[in-house]
Design an enzyme around this catalytic site. Structure first.
Site, PDB file in Angstrom:
ATOM      1  N   GLY A   1      -4.617  -4.159  -3.857  1.00  0.00           N
ATOM      2  CA  GLY A   1      -5.612  -3.123  -4.129  1.00  0.00           C
ATOM      3  C   GLY A   1      -4.817  -1.883  -4.491  1.00  0.00           C
ATOM      4  N   HIS A   2      -4.750  -1.557  -5.763  1.00  0.00           N
ATOM      5  CA  HIS A   2      -3.930  -0.438  -6.237  1.00  0.00           C
ATOM      6  C   HIS A   2      -4.850   0.710  -6.649  1.00  0.00           C
ATOM      7  CE1 HIS A   2      -0.322  -3.291  -7.213  1.00  0.00           C
ATOM      8  NE2 HIS A   2      -0.714  -3.332  -5.959  1.00  0.00           N
TER       9      HIS A   2
ATOM     10  N   LYS B   1       1.728   2.146  -5.170  1.00  0.00           N
ATOM     11  CA  LYS B   1       2.279   1.614  -6.423  1.00  0.00           C
ATOM     12  C   LYS B   1       1.367   1.937  -7.615  1.00  0.00           C
ATOM     13  CE  LYS B   1       2.322  -2.398  -4.373  1.00  0.00           C
ATOM     14  NZ  LYS B   1       2.106  -2.061  -2.951  1.00  0.00           N
TER      15      LYS B   1
ATOM     16  N   ASP C   1       0.803  -1.221   0.000  1.00  0.00           N
ATOM     17  CA  ASP C   1       0.000   0.000   0.000  1.00  0.00           C
ATOM     18  C   ASP C   1       0.835   1.269   0.000  1.00  0.00           C
ATOM     19  OD1 ASP C   1      -2.220  -1.663   0.113  1.00  0.00           O
ATOM     20  OD2 ASP C   1      -2.215  -1.671   2.301  1.00  0.00           O
TER      21      ASP C   1
ATOM     22  N   GLN D   1       1.926  -6.015  -3.245  1.00  0.00           N
ATOM     23  CA  GLN D   1       2.396  -6.147  -1.861  1.00  0.00           C
ATOM     24  C   GLN D   1       3.688  -5.341  -1.666  1.00  0.00           C
ATOM     25  OE1 GLN D   1       1.297  -9.431  -3.477  1.00  0.00           O
ATOM     26  NE2 GLN D   1      -0.587  -8.455  -2.907  1.00  0.00           N
TER      27      GLN D   1
HETATM   28  P1  GDP Z   1      -0.791   0.381  -3.559  1.00  0.00           P
HETATM   29  O1  GDP Z   1      -1.416  -0.893  -3.108  1.00  0.00           O
HETATM   30  O2  GDP Z   1       0.676   0.414  -3.327  1.00  0.00           O
HETATM   31  O3  GDP Z   1      -1.144   0.748  -4.972  1.00  0.00           O
HETATM   32  O4  GDP Z   1      -1.407   1.529  -2.622  1.00  0.00           O
HETATM   33  P2  GDP Z   1      -2.949   1.670  -2.175  1.00  0.00           P
HETATM   34  O5  GDP Z   1      -3.736   2.163  -3.324  1.00  0.00           O
HETATM   35  O6  GDP Z   1      -3.434   0.450  -1.485  1.00  0.00           O
HETATM   36  O7  GDP Z   1      -2.808   2.758  -1.029  1.00  0.00           O
HETATM   37  C1  GDP Z   1      -2.283   4.011  -1.259  1.00  0.00           C
HETATM   38  C2  GDP Z   1      -3.365   5.050  -0.895  1.00  0.00           C
HETATM   39  O8  GDP Z   1      -2.769   6.312  -0.786  1.00  0.00           O
HETATM   40  C3  GDP Z   1      -4.448   5.201  -1.948  1.00  0.00           C
HETATM   41  O9  GDP Z   1      -5.648   5.549  -1.315  1.00  0.00           O
HETATM   42  C4  GDP Z   1      -3.932   6.350  -2.810  1.00  0.00           C
HETATM   43  O10 GDP Z   1      -4.975   7.071  -3.465  1.00  0.00           O
HETATM   44  C5  GDP Z   1      -3.284   7.211  -1.774  1.00  0.00           C
HETATM   45  N1  GDP Z   1      -2.112   7.989  -2.207  1.00  0.00           N
HETATM   46  C6  GDP Z   1      -1.159   7.669  -3.108  1.00  0.00           C
HETATM   47  N2  GDP Z   1      -0.189   8.619  -3.128  1.00  0.00           N
HETATM   48  C7  GDP Z   1      -0.549   9.545  -2.226  1.00  0.00           C
HETATM   49  C8  GDP Z   1       0.062  10.757  -1.768  1.00  0.00           C
HETATM   50  O11 GDP Z   1       1.136  11.151  -2.178  1.00  0.00           O
HETATM   51  N3  GDP Z   1      -0.617  11.434  -0.792  1.00  0.00           N
HETATM   52  C9  GDP Z   1      -1.803  11.039  -0.283  1.00  0.00           C
HETATM   53  N4  GDP Z   1      -2.378  11.766   0.659  1.00  0.00           N
HETATM   54  N5  GDP Z   1      -2.393   9.898  -0.691  1.00  0.00           N
HETATM   55  C10 GDP Z   1      -1.762   9.164  -1.639  1.00  0.00           C
HETATM   56  P1  IMO Z   2      -0.964  -4.126  -2.247  1.00  0.00           P
HETATM   57  O1  IMO Z   2      -0.502  -4.671  -3.587  1.00  0.00           O
HETATM   58  C1  IMO Z   2      -0.993  -4.626   2.092  1.00  0.00           C
HETATM   59  C2  IMO Z   2      -1.077  -8.748   3.596  1.00  0.00           C
HETATM   60  C3  IMO Z   2      -2.333  -9.200   4.324  1.00  0.00           C
HETATM   61  C4  IMO Z   2      -1.735 -10.193   5.292  1.00  0.00           C
HETATM   62  C5  IMO Z   2      -0.633 -10.850   4.458  1.00  0.00           C
HETATM   63  C6  IMO Z   2      -1.043 -12.170   3.821  1.00  0.00           C
HETATM   64  O2  IMO Z   2      -2.248  -3.391  -2.317  1.00  0.00           O
HETATM   65  O3  IMO Z   2       0.154  -3.371  -1.610  1.00  0.00           O
HETATM   66  P2  IMO Z   2      -2.596 -12.783   1.748  1.00  0.00           P
HETATM   67  O4  IMO Z   2      -4.046 -12.508   1.486  1.00  0.00           O
HETATM   68  O5  IMO Z   2      -1.661 -12.232   0.726  1.00  0.00           O
HETATM   69  O6  IMO Z   2      -2.329 -14.233   2.026  1.00  0.00           O
HETATM   70  O7  IMO Z   2      -2.283 -12.018   3.139  1.00  0.00           O
HETATM   71  O8  IMO Z   2      -0.301  -9.925   3.452  1.00  0.00           O
HETATM   72  N1  IMO Z   2      -1.316  -8.198   2.246  1.00  0.00           N
HETATM   73  C7  IMO Z   2      -1.240  -6.892   1.939  1.00  0.00           C
HETATM   74  N2  IMO Z   2      -1.027  -5.816   2.726  1.00  0.00           N
HETATM   75  N3  IMO Z   2      -1.108  -4.476   0.761  1.00  0.00           N
HETATM   76  C8  IMO Z   2      -1.289  -5.547  -0.049  1.00  0.00           C
HETATM   77  O9  IMO Z   2      -1.273  -5.461  -1.392  1.00  0.00           O
HETATM   78  C9  IMO Z   2      -1.409  -6.827   0.544  1.00  0.00           C
HETATM   79  N4  IMO Z   2      -1.607  -8.069   0.062  1.00  0.00           N
HETATM   80  C10 IMO Z   2      -1.532  -8.897   1.107  1.00  0.00           C
HETATM   81  O10 IMO Z   2      -2.956  -8.122   4.984  1.00  0.00           O
HETATM   82  O11 IMO Z   2      -1.118  -9.522   6.350  1.00  0.00           O
HETATM   83 MG    MG Z   3      -2.944  -1.558  -1.808  1.00  0.00          MG
END
Ligand code: GDP
Ligand code: IMO
Ligand code: MG
Length: 424
Positions: free
Chosen positions: A40-41, A16, A13, A222
């Protein structure tokens, strides 16, 4: 041409999805190499927000090739939901998405097994996303899995064998296969839906692209601290999230890897169970969660928050061979008086800068405190506007991590991204 890789350096998270979308115009193709719908991107642009799970984050840029590589595990039902929503919003998926025949399929019983395994662990739950990731990779490694390409080769027979094995495993775990016939019907329908996409030998596709002088960006899911080998085992996911995963998850030779973008938040979060040395249980942790909207994109779970951990980041940079760093969510700290960074761990009274075998032991983070920049940077368009305290923070991190920070993200929107000029 080379293949560049973008991956998370923390516990996922990091942002990416946003950065892949920002960088996509520099590339001809974007490819996912591991993980599945546990990811979840999130992407935001033109006032809209999208969350991608299995589909690469290059799909919103016209004319891009997007590839789901062999290292990914695919749930046909969740894929269908995701694809239908994208098609509804006007994305030409059939034209630009290609899926490897070698992806392993997540069956409904994999998800049931994921839940049953977690239940059986009692107080030692991993806190998985419940998407069947562990059981599907387990079947892959134990050579019992089914692959997308099997839909052309005795699929029913292969599925029946897998189903029987899973039912026996569920019985042993004392779990009921509740609602299985309905789940299976939906799954089979989704497999038919999948037939409408280009299902290919993606390793050859990537080789062809490279031979034509085209460039590929690999999108990690991840983060390094969730890697099956180098993460905080056993509180990890079931794939290689590191740079080497791009080689095995796409069929790309190591020598073809070019830039490795390592992405991290200006602080740190984790979702699910497992150790987290710099976790904050106080008001500051809560403030970070609120300001950063730190709730899971897939499960909606609260993300645990803490200060940036440079011991873990140095380790992640080493394992991945990171050539450029990307700092995300710096805006979340815009209002802080002081910011802390963990530069070392104290374990049994001894200070170390090396990431230890287990971070489950009693670790006391050693912090350096830096002055906050106390400036709203969310509308900035150039690094020249950065206040001195923020520039100093960047220089401090670059020195500690011995790697340049080339991009700084100052908000969730595509446009809230500062590409540092001297690093272009
Ligand atoms: P990913 O899994 O690495 O793609 O990241 P996620 O989407 O799960 O989580 C990142 C969260 O931070 C999302 O809600 C994005 O919209 C938000 N986000 C990304 N870059 C920034 C930033 O620079 N500032 C803020 N405030 N939010 C951001
Ligand atoms: P993105 O790509 C954050 C965590 C789960 C759990 C562990 C194992 O959005 O960064 P799983 O379902 O993979 O067997 O769970 O890994 N986990 C993540 N945490 N971002 C993710 O993906 C994750 N995908 C799995 O919360 O701790
Ligand atoms: Mg994510």
């Amino acid at each position: 041409m080379k293949v560049d890789v973008l991956l998370g350096l923390q516990w996922g998270d990091e942002g990416k999805g946003k950065v892949v979308d920002v960088l996509t115009p520099r590339y001809d193709a974007v490819a996912r190499f591991q993980g599945g719908p546990n990811a979840g991107h999130t992407l935001e642009f033109e006032g809209k927000k999208y969350v991608l799970r299995s589909i690469p984050s290059g799909v919103f840029r016209e004319g891009q090739v997007n590839i789901i590589g062999n290292g990914v595990v695919l749930d046909p039902v969740l894929f269908r939901e995701e694809a239908e929503a994208l098609e509804k919003s006007g994305v030409d998926l059939r034209g630009n998405l290609r899926i490897s025949k070698k992806v392993h399929l997540i069956a409904p019983t994999h998800r049931l097994l994921d839940a049953a395994n977690e239940k059986a662990k009692g107080g030692k739950k991993i806190g998985t996303t419940g998407k069947g990731i562990g059981p599907t990779y387990t079947d892959k490694i134990s050579r019992n899995g089914i692959r997308l390409g099997d839909i052309y080769h005795n699929f029913d027979e292969k599925y029946s064998a897998l189903r029987e094995r899973h039912l026996e495993q569920l019985r042993q775990l004392g779990a009921e296969p509740e609602g299985l016939p309905e789940l299976e019907k939906k799954w089979m329908d989704a497999i038919e839906y999948l037939r409408g996409f280009e299902i290919i030998d993606s390793e050859f596709e990537i080789d062809k692209l490279l031979k034509e002088g085209k460039s590929v960006l690999c999108e990690g899911a991840q983060g390094t601290l969730l890697d099956i080998d180098f993460g905080s085992y056993p509180f990890v996911t079931s794939s290689n999230t590191i740079c080497a995963g791009a080689c095995s998850g796409l069929g790309v030779a190591p020598g073809k890897i070019g830039e490795v973008y390592g992405i991290f938040k200006a602080y740190c979060t984790r979702v699910g169970s497992g150790p987290f040395p710099t976790e904050l249980f106080d008001e500051t942790g809560k403030t970070i969660r609120d300001l950063g909207h730190e709730y899971g994109a897939v499960t909606g779970r609260e993300r645990r928050c803490g200060w940036i951990d440079l011991v873990a980041l140095r380790y992640a940079i080493m394992i991945n061979g990171v050539t450029q760093l990307i700092m995300m969510k710096s805006d979340v700290l815009d209002g802080f008086d002081e910011i802390k960074a963990c530069v070392a761990y104290r374990i049994n009274g001894e200070e170390t800068r090396q990431f230890p075998y287990s971070i489950e032991e009693d670790i006391e983070p050693v912090y350096v405190t830096l002055p906050g920049w106390k400036t709203d940077m969310t509308r900035f368009t150039s690094e020249d506007q950065f206040p001195k305290a923020f520039k100093d923070y960047i220089s401090f991190l670059e020195k500690e991590l011995d790697t340049p920070i080339t991009i700084v993200s100052i908000g969730p929107d595509r446009d809230q991204t500062i590409i540092r000029q001297n690093h272009k």
